[in-house]
Design a protein around this motif. Structure first.
Motif, short mmCIF file in Angstrom:
data_model
loop_
_atom_site.label_atom_id
_atom_site.label_comp_id
_atom_site.label_asym_id
_atom_site.label_seq_id
_atom_site.Cartn_x
_atom_site.Cartn_y
_atom_site.Cartn_z
N ALA A 39 0.83 -1.20 0.00
CA ALA A 39 0.00 0.00 0.00
C ALA A 39 0.87 1.26 0.00
N LEU A 40 1.91 1.25 0.83
CA LEU A 40 2.83 2.39 0.88
C LEU A 40 3.53 2.60 -0.46
N ALA A 41 3.95 1.52 -1.09
CA ALA A 41 4.64 1.62 -2.38
C ALA A 41 3.71 2.20 -3.44
N LEU A 42 2.47 1.73 -3.46
CA LEU A 42 1.50 2.24 -4.44
C LEU A 42 1.17 3.71 -4.18
N ALA A 43 1.03 4.07 -2.90
CA ALA A 43 0.73 5.46 -2.57
C ALA A 43 1.89 6.37 -2.95
N GLU A 44 3.13 5.88 -2.79
CA GLU A 44 4.30 6.65 -3.19
C GLU A 44 4.29 6.89 -4.71
N ARG A 45 3.90 5.86 -5.46
CA ARG A 45 3.83 6.01 -6.92
C ARG A 45 2.75 7.02 -7.29
N ALA A 46 1.64 6.99 -6.57
CA ALA A 46 0.57 7.96 -6.85
C ALA A 46 1.03 9.38 -6.57
N ARG A 47 1.72 9.58 -5.44
CA ARG A 47 2.20 10.92 -5.08
C ARG A 47 3.25 11.41 -6.07
N ALA A 48 4.06 10.51 -6.60
CA ALA A 48 5.10 10.90 -7.55
C ALA A 48 4.50 11.42 -8.86
N LEU A 49 3.25 11.06 -9.12
CA LEU A 49 2.59 11.49 -10.35
C LEU A 49 1.86 12.82 -10.20
N LEU A 50 1.85 13.38 -8.99
CA LEU A 50 1.26 14.70 -8.80
C LEU A 50 2.14 15.77 -9.43
N THR A 51 1.51 16.76 -10.02
CA THR A 51 2.24 17.89 -10.59
C THR A 51 1.68 19.17 -10.00
N GLU A 52 2.39 20.27 -10.24
CA GLU A 52 1.92 21.56 -9.75
C GLU A 52 0.58 21.93 -10.37
N ASP A 71 -1.90 19.92 -10.85
CA ASP A 71 -3.02 19.19 -10.27
C ASP A 71 -3.69 20.03 -9.18
N SER A 72 -4.95 19.72 -8.94
CA SER A 72 -5.71 20.51 -7.98
C SER A 72 -5.12 20.37 -6.57
N LEU A 73 -5.24 21.42 -5.80
CA LEU A 73 -4.76 21.43 -4.42
C LEU A 73 -5.46 20.34 -3.61
N ARG A 74 -6.71 20.07 -3.94
CA ARG A 74 -7.48 19.06 -3.22
C ARG A 74 -6.85 17.67 -3.39
N HIS A 75 -6.43 17.34 -4.63
CA HIS A 75 -5.80 16.05 -4.86
C HIS A 75 -4.49 15.93 -4.09
N HIS A 76 -3.70 17.00 -4.06
CA HIS A 76 -2.48 17.00 -3.27
C HIS A 76 -2.81 16.72 -1.80
N ALA A 77 -3.85 17.39 -1.31
CA ALA A 77 -4.21 17.26 0.11
C ALA A 77 -4.68 15.85 0.44
N LEU A 78 -5.55 15.30 -0.38
CA LEU A 78 -6.11 13.98 -0.08
C LEU A 78 -5.04 12.89 -0.15
N LEU A 79 -4.14 12.99 -1.12
CA LEU A 79 -3.09 11.98 -1.23
C LEU A 79 -2.11 12.08 -0.07
N SER A 80 -1.80 13.29 0.36
CA SER A 80 -0.93 13.45 1.53
C SER A 80 -1.58 12.83 2.76
N GLY A 81 -2.89 13.00 2.88
CA GLY A 81 -3.61 12.41 4.01
C GLY A 81 -3.58 10.90 3.98
N VAL A 82 -3.80 10.32 2.80
CA VAL A 82 -3.76 8.86 2.67
C VAL A 82 -2.37 8.33 3.02
N TYR A 83 -1.34 8.98 2.50
CA TYR A 83 0.03 8.52 2.75
C TYR A 83 0.38 8.66 4.23
N GLY A 84 -0.08 9.75 4.84
CA GLY A 84 0.18 9.93 6.26
C GLY A 84 -0.45 8.83 7.11
N MET A 85 -1.69 8.47 6.80
CA MET A 85 -2.36 7.41 7.57
C MET A 85 -1.71 6.05 7.33
N LEU A 86 -1.20 5.82 6.11
CA LEU A 86 -0.50 4.57 5.85
C LEU A 86 0.79 4.49 6.68
#
Length: 450
Positions: free
Chosen positions: A260-273, A275-290
């Motif tokens: 799960a952590l590896a997949l979440a890291e891959r998802a975060r690596a695909l974020l760009t400037e 992308d919406s601020l909301r997507h950045h926020a939600l993915l950071s939250g998911v990664y933090g809980m993992l």
């Protein structure tokens, strides 16, 4: 029919359409110089209005005389298209109320616009309503577009609408309908034999989330693995990110935390400037809980990510998303032995939710009770945890409610309340579809072990 009569009919038709679009009655346009009956005659094409009357009616309708006479108004059309573009940008940046207002203003002038611009504005209006938490209104807006004959199966708009309907029904708690819409749409795509696009992949990613919420983890994993293969074969960054994101959540639900952590890291690596601020926020939250869930975990790093996520969601997130971020921060504080701060975060979560009987409210109360027990406030903690149980009983049995009962049971057990924890564990099994094989009446007749 002569050209004058044709012009009169066209002017009358446009007058009627624009008046209705503005929500006006014929008497609202009438004046000392123009009677209601005369307006009726104009709208029916039986009278051609003079230039002075056209000017008066255009002022009252907020359009140009050129539009009423010819149906063409390039200046006004350009203004509205710019407003629609502004609304799209506002929606992307999380300014959902501004976006809704702008889209509504655009749609008030629908007769002036092309069908494509009108449909774009209606889709944006539905998305803004969804982000503002007005889910029933959003479903109505999406359904009207989705079922319209102009919505072509397999098109980008069709896929976006199917995806949006799935999200909304899932958020409203109707997991069955959400799954049905996604499965039916994906079957239709298979029948059409179309090459998978990013929009199709995102629809599949939403179905993965629906399966996970409903507890069909085997199906969720199968679809997620299929989507990853497709996404890795040339999909865009957004589609890949959505795929890895949902696959990470499935892996977490199945206890495969390293994956799960590896997949979440891959998802975060695909974020760009971009992308919406909301997507950045939600993915950071998911990664933090993992990070909090993993062993040994990194609670300090997790809290940093969760604080970043929360700060962003305060700007662009819904009340439910903000509340979930507060509850996550409370969990991080508990891991760091900061019970008082954990109580503050959990209490703020409950304030955002306004005591709604929802999964997020149950979660916030469970975390709050844990923090109160940890701070030595046993009486308040018991009261809070029982309130969480009362709210949870109002929700339909599902995997998510079973998980909530399990967390409640764990808190009871941690602080020595064996009878309460046993009852909660049993309820978790019931909600997971595993009721007791022996009834309570039968149990009383079974001799105890010696």
């Amino acid at each position: 029919m002569d050209s004058t009569a044709e012009d009169g009919e066209g002017t009358g038709r446009r007058l009627r359409e624009l008046r209705r679009a503005r929500g006006l009655k014929q008497q609202d346009l009438a004046s000392d110089d123009v009677s209601v009956s005369y307006i009726s005659l104009i709208e029916s094409g039986k009278r051609t209005p003079s230039a002075a009357v056209v000017t008066l009616l255009a002022e009252r309708l907020g359009c140009t005389t050129s539009y009423l006479l010819t149906g063409q108004d390039d200046t006004r059309t350009r203004e509205l298209e710019l407003k629609a573009a502004f609304a799209d940008l506002s929606l992307h940046n999380g300014a959902n109320a501004e976006a809704l207002q702008a889209f509504s203003e655009v749609l008030a002038s629908a007769p002036v616009l092309s069908e494509a611009t009108v449909r774009r504005a209606r889709l944006g209006q539905g998305l803004a309503l969804e982000q503002l938490g007005r889910l029933e209104a959003a479903v109505q807006a999406f359904t009207l577009l989705y079922e319209d004959p102009g919505c072509v199966a397999g098109s980008a708009e069709w896929s976006q609408l199917a995806t949006a309907l799935c999200r909304c029904h899932q958020a409203l708690g109707d997991q069955t309908l959400s799954v049905e819409i996604a499965e039916r749409a994906l079957r239709r795509l298979d029948q059409l034999g179309l090459e998978a696009t990013d929009d199709h992949i995102q629809l599949g990613a939403v179905l993965v989330g629906c399966y996970r919420t409903r507890g069909d983890l085997a199906k969720a994993r199968l679809v997620a693995e299929r989507l990853i293969r497709i996404a890795d074969d040339g999909a865009g960054r957004t589609a890949q990110r959505e795929t890895y994101w949902n696959a990470a959540l499935v892996a977490q639900s199945q206890g495969r935390l390293d994956e799960a952590l590896a997949l979440a890291e891959r998802a975060r690596a695909l974020l760009t400037e971009g992308d919406s601020l909301r997507h950045h926020a939600l993915l950071s939250g998911v990664y933090g809980m993992l990070l909090l869930s993993s062993d040994p975990g990194d609670p300090e790093r997790a809290r940093q990510l969760l604080e970043q996520s929360h700060a962003q969601l305060v700007e662009v997130g819904t009340a439910v998303e903000q509340a979930a971020a507060e509850s996550s921060l409370a969990v991080a504080c508990l891991r760091l032995d900061q019970a008082v701060e954990a109580q503050h975060h959990a209490s703020r979560a409950l304030g955002l939710l306004r005591d709604q009987p929802c999964r997020e409210s149950v979660e916030a109360r469970t975390v709050l009770a844990h923090a109160q027990f940890s701070a030595g406030e046993s009486g308040r903690a018991q009261e809070t945890l029982r309130a969480a149980q009362t709210q949870l009983r109002q929700l339909p049995p599902a995997r998510s409610s079973a998980a909530a009962w399990r967390r409640i049971a764990d808190v009871w057990q941690r602080y020595g309340y064996i009878a309460e924890s046993t009852a909660a564990y049993r309820q978790a099994l019931d909600d997971a579809g595993l009721p007791a094989l022996i009834t309570s009446t039968e149990q009383t007749g079974v001799p105890s072990a010696r």
